[in-house]
Design a protein around this motif. Structure first.
Motif, mmCIF file in Angstrom:
data_model
loop_
_atom_site.group_PDB
_atom_site.id
_atom_site.type_symbol
_atom_site.label_atom_id
_atom_site.label_comp_id
_atom_site.label_asym_id
_atom_site.label_seq_id
_atom_site.Cartn_x
_atom_site.Cartn_y
_atom_site.Cartn_z
ATOM 1 N N ALA A 142 0.870 -1.333 -0.162
ATOM 2 C CA ALA A 142 -0.133 -0.004 -0.109
ATOM 3 C C ALA A 142 0.791 1.008 0.021
ATOM 4 O O ALA A 142 1.821 1.338 0.837
ATOM 5 C CB ALA A 142 -0.878 0.098 1.360
ATOM 6 N N LEU A 143 0.701 2.386 -0.974
ATOM 7 C CA LEU A 143 1.323 3.432 -1.063
ATOM 8 C C LEU A 143 0.265 4.685 -1.134
ATOM 9 O O LEU A 143 -0.792 4.519 -1.563
ATOM 10 C CB LEU A 143 2.267 3.351 -2.186
ATOM 11 N N ARG A 144 0.700 5.742 -0.848
ATOM 12 C CA ARG A 144 0.034 6.945 -1.007
ATOM 13 C C ARG A 144 0.868 7.648 -2.106
ATOM 14 O O ARG A 144 2.260 8.038 -1.717
ATOM 15 C CB ARG A 144 -0.063 7.765 0.145
ATOM 16 N N VAL A 145 0.385 7.865 -3.136
ATOM 17 C CA VAL A 145 1.105 8.545 -4.408
ATOM 18 C C VAL A 145 0.714 9.880 -4.635
ATOM 19 O O VAL A 145 -0.557 10.148 -4.798
ATOM 20 C CB VAL A 145 1.040 7.479 -5.504
ATOM 21 N N HIS A 146 1.450 10.559 -5.069
ATOM 22 C CA HIS A 146 1.486 12.086 -5.819
ATOM 23 C C HIS A 146 2.002 11.620 -7.486
ATOM 24 O O HIS A 146 3.051 11.229 -7.600
ATOM 25 C CB HIS A 146 2.016 13.130 -5.286
ATOM 26 N N VAL A 147 0.909 11.827 -8.388
ATOM 27 C CA VAL A 147 1.030 11.463 -9.547
ATOM 28 C C VAL A 147 1.466 13.063 -10.269
ATOM 29 O O VAL A 147 0.312 13.827 -10.440
ATOM 30 C CB VAL A 147 0.279 10.610 -10.487
ATOM 31 N N PRO A 148 2.339 13.487 -10.847
ATOM 32 C CA PRO A 148 2.077 14.761 -11.440
ATOM 33 C C PRO A 148 1.996 14.720 -12.622
ATOM 34 O O PRO A 148 1.742 13.701 -13.517
ATOM 35 C CB PRO A 148 3.991 15.046 -11.646
ATOM 36 N N HIS A 149 1.349 16.013 -13.094
ATOM 37 C CA HIS A 149 0.813 16.098 -14.614
ATOM 38 C C HIS A 149 1.909 15.945 -15.763
ATOM 39 O O HIS A 149 2.888 16.735 -15.536
ATOM 40 C CB HIS A 149 0.243 17.415 -14.552
ATOM 41 N N GLY A 150 1.538 15.568 -16.815
ATOM 42 C CA GLY A 150 2.587 15.551 -17.862
ATOM 43 C C GLY A 150 3.880 14.847 -17.849
ATOM 44 O O GLY A 150 4.642 15.295 -18.650
ATOM 45 N N ARG A 151 3.943 13.809 -16.980
ATOM 46 C CA ARG A 151 5.231 12.981 -16.658
ATOM 47 C C ARG A 151 5.187 11.555 -17.617
ATOM 48 O O ARG A 151 4.103 11.137 -18.116
ATOM 49 C CB ARG A 151 5.679 12.645 -15.368
ATOM 50 N N GLY A 152 6.207 11.127 -17.904
ATOM 51 C CA GLY A 152 6.599 10.007 -18.667
ATOM 52 C C GLY A 152 5.573 8.670 -18.502
ATOM 53 O O GLY A 152 5.101 8.098 -19.105
ATOM 54 N N ARG A 170 -2.833 1.796 -17.731
ATOM 55 C CA ARG A 170 -1.982 3.002 -17.475
ATOM 56 C C ARG A 170 -2.698 3.969 -16.758
ATOM 57 O O ARG A 170 -4.034 4.184 -17.035
ATOM 58 C CB ARG A 170 -1.038 3.460 -18.724
ATOM 59 N N ILE A 171 -1.872 4.772 -16.132
ATOM 60 C CA ILE A 171 -2.512 5.914 -15.331
ATOM 61 C C ILE A 171 -1.986 7.338 -15.410
ATOM 62 O O ILE A 171 -0.782 7.331 -15.897
ATOM 63 C CB ILE A 171 -2.503 5.661 -13.834
ATOM 64 N N GLY A 172 -2.488 8.312 -15.699
ATOM 65 C CA GLY A 172 -1.951 9.592 -15.569
ATOM 66 C C GLY A 172 -2.864 10.853 -14.718
ATOM 67 O O GLY A 172 -4.081 10.583 -14.681
ATOM 68 N N ALA A 173 -2.002 11.809 -14.547
ATOM 69 C CA ALA A 173 -3.032 12.941 -13.898
ATOM 70 C C ALA A 173 -3.489 13.705 -15.025
ATOM 71 O O ALA A 173 -2.839 14.147 -16.038
ATOM 72 C CB ALA A 173 -2.032 13.593 -13.033
ATOM 73 N N ALA A 174 -4.933 13.824 -14.836
ATOM 74 C CA ALA A 174 -5.532 14.867 -15.704
ATOM 75 C C ALA A 174 -5.635 16.373 -14.941
ATOM 76 O O ALA A 174 -6.422 17.169 -15.822
ATOM 77 C CB ALA A 174 -6.869 14.195 -15.817
ATOM 78 N N SER A 175 -5.367 16.745 -13.696
ATOM 79 C CA SER A 175 -5.340 17.850 -13.427
ATOM 80 C C SER A 175 -3.813 18.549 -13.421
ATOM 81 O O SER A 175 -2.990 17.857 -13.274
ATOM 82 C CB SER A 175 -5.626 17.965 -11.877
ATOM 83 N N PRO A 176 -3.945 19.918 -13.579
ATOM 84 C CA PRO A 176 -2.800 20.519 -13.718
ATOM 85 C C PRO A 176 -1.525 20.529 -12.785
ATOM 86 O O PRO A 176 -0.300 20.413 -12.834
ATOM 87 C CB PRO A 176 -3.060 22.156 -14.076
ATOM 88 N N ASN A 177 -2.363 20.531 -11.534
ATOM 89 C CA ASN A 177 -1.398 20.375 -10.422
ATOM 90 C C ASN A 177 -1.116 18.656 -9.897
ATOM 91 O O ASN A 177 -0.836 18.408 -8.850
ATOM 92 C CB ASN A 177 -2.236 21.014 -9.138
ATOM 93 N N GLY A 178 -1.561 17.776 -11.000
ATOM 94 C CA GLY A 178 -1.165 16.515 -10.560
ATOM 95 C C GLY A 178 -2.365 15.820 -9.853
ATOM 96 O O GLY A 178 -3.437 16.323 -9.642
ATOM 97 N N ALA A 179 -2.336 14.477 -9.160
ATOM 98 C CA ALA A 179 -3.439 13.729 -8.565
ATOM 99 C C ALA A 179 -2.711 12.889 -7.612
ATOM 100 O O ALA A 179 -1.646 12.479 -7.535
ATOM 101 C CB ALA A 179 -4.117 12.848 -9.448
ATOM 102 N N ASP A 180 -3.514 12.965 -6.357
ATOM 103 C CA ASP A 180 -2.983 12.182 -5.025
ATOM 104 C C ASP A 180 -3.951 11.035 -4.811
ATOM 105 O O ASP A 180 -5.061 11.119 -5.158
ATOM 106 C CB ASP A 180 -3.100 13.178 -3.965
#
Length: 211
Positions: free
Chosen positions: A117-127, A174-184
């Motif tokens: 189990a992890l808490r993750v911050h996914v930045p916007h627009g990363r590879g 696959r996943i990715g952040a759809a918000s400019p500030n990323g997603a948690d």
């Protein structure tokens, strides 16, 4: 003459994850795998895995997760963070944040378990959000903040805070952040060791972006 910085080695690669290189070597040898065999399981080139094992390249969080699956272990063990005493409680002031290739994560579960189990911050627009993954097991995620784009097979979903997803990891995803500030998000995945663990599909399979 100053040879200058070594190629393929970010300035903070070894400082951020000092334990990962020797741990990768040790886990591979413990599994009885050659460099070539381990690289094939993780869908990496032997040269790329060698750079990770020598500390010349910093692994991203997605790649750490994939390598953990390949060796049937956890990201915590890869980073040498095995606790002295098993404790079922993970306190808010516990292990600090780790950052790998822009992804920030916090341990949210105990080590040595059948799931992580992890808490993750996914930045916007990363590879990493461009890489399709397929591997044995299950994954569950819960969006805490921001919006998350989730691709499962041919379907695409936009998840808002409070939304969750639970799916078979053999479904290409696959996943990715759809918000400019990323997603948690909260992220839980099972740890299954097999010859298919860490399998990736897509053009980025030999890069460090492997979640």
């Amino acid at each position: 003459m100053n040879p200058g910085p070594a190629p393929d080695r970010p300035d903070d690669a070894v400082d951020e994850l000092p334990a990962v290189a020797p741990q990768l070597r040790e886990l591979r040898r413990r599994a009885g795998l050659t460099l070539e065999a381990a690289a094939a399981r993780a869908r990496l080139s032997p040269a790329h895995l060698s750079r990770l094992e020598t500390g010349r390249r910093q692994p991203s969080l997605p790649l750490l997760l994939g390598l953990a699956r390949t060796y049937g272990t956890t990201v915590s063990e890869l980073l040498g963070e095995t606790p002295a005493v098993a404790d079922p409680i993970v306190r808010a002031g516990g292990p600090g944040a780790r950052e790998a290739d822009g992804w920030t994560y916090w341990q949210a579960g105990g080590a040595g378990r059948g799931m992580q189990a992890l808490r993750v911050h996914v930045p916007h627009g990363r590879g990493p959000d461009e890489l399709v993954r397929v591997h044995p097991g299950e994954e569950w995620l819960y969006v805490l903040q921001g919006r998350l784009r989730l691709h499962l097979g041919e379907a695409e979903y936009l998840l808002e805070p409070g939304d969750s997803a639970h799916f078979d990891s053999l479904t290409p995803h696959r996943i990715g952040a759809a918000s400019p500030n990323g997603a948690d998000l909260l992220f839980v995945h099972t740890l299954l060791q097999s010859s298919l663990a860490g399998l990736c599909l897509g053009g980025a399979a030999t890069t460090t972006h492997h979640r």
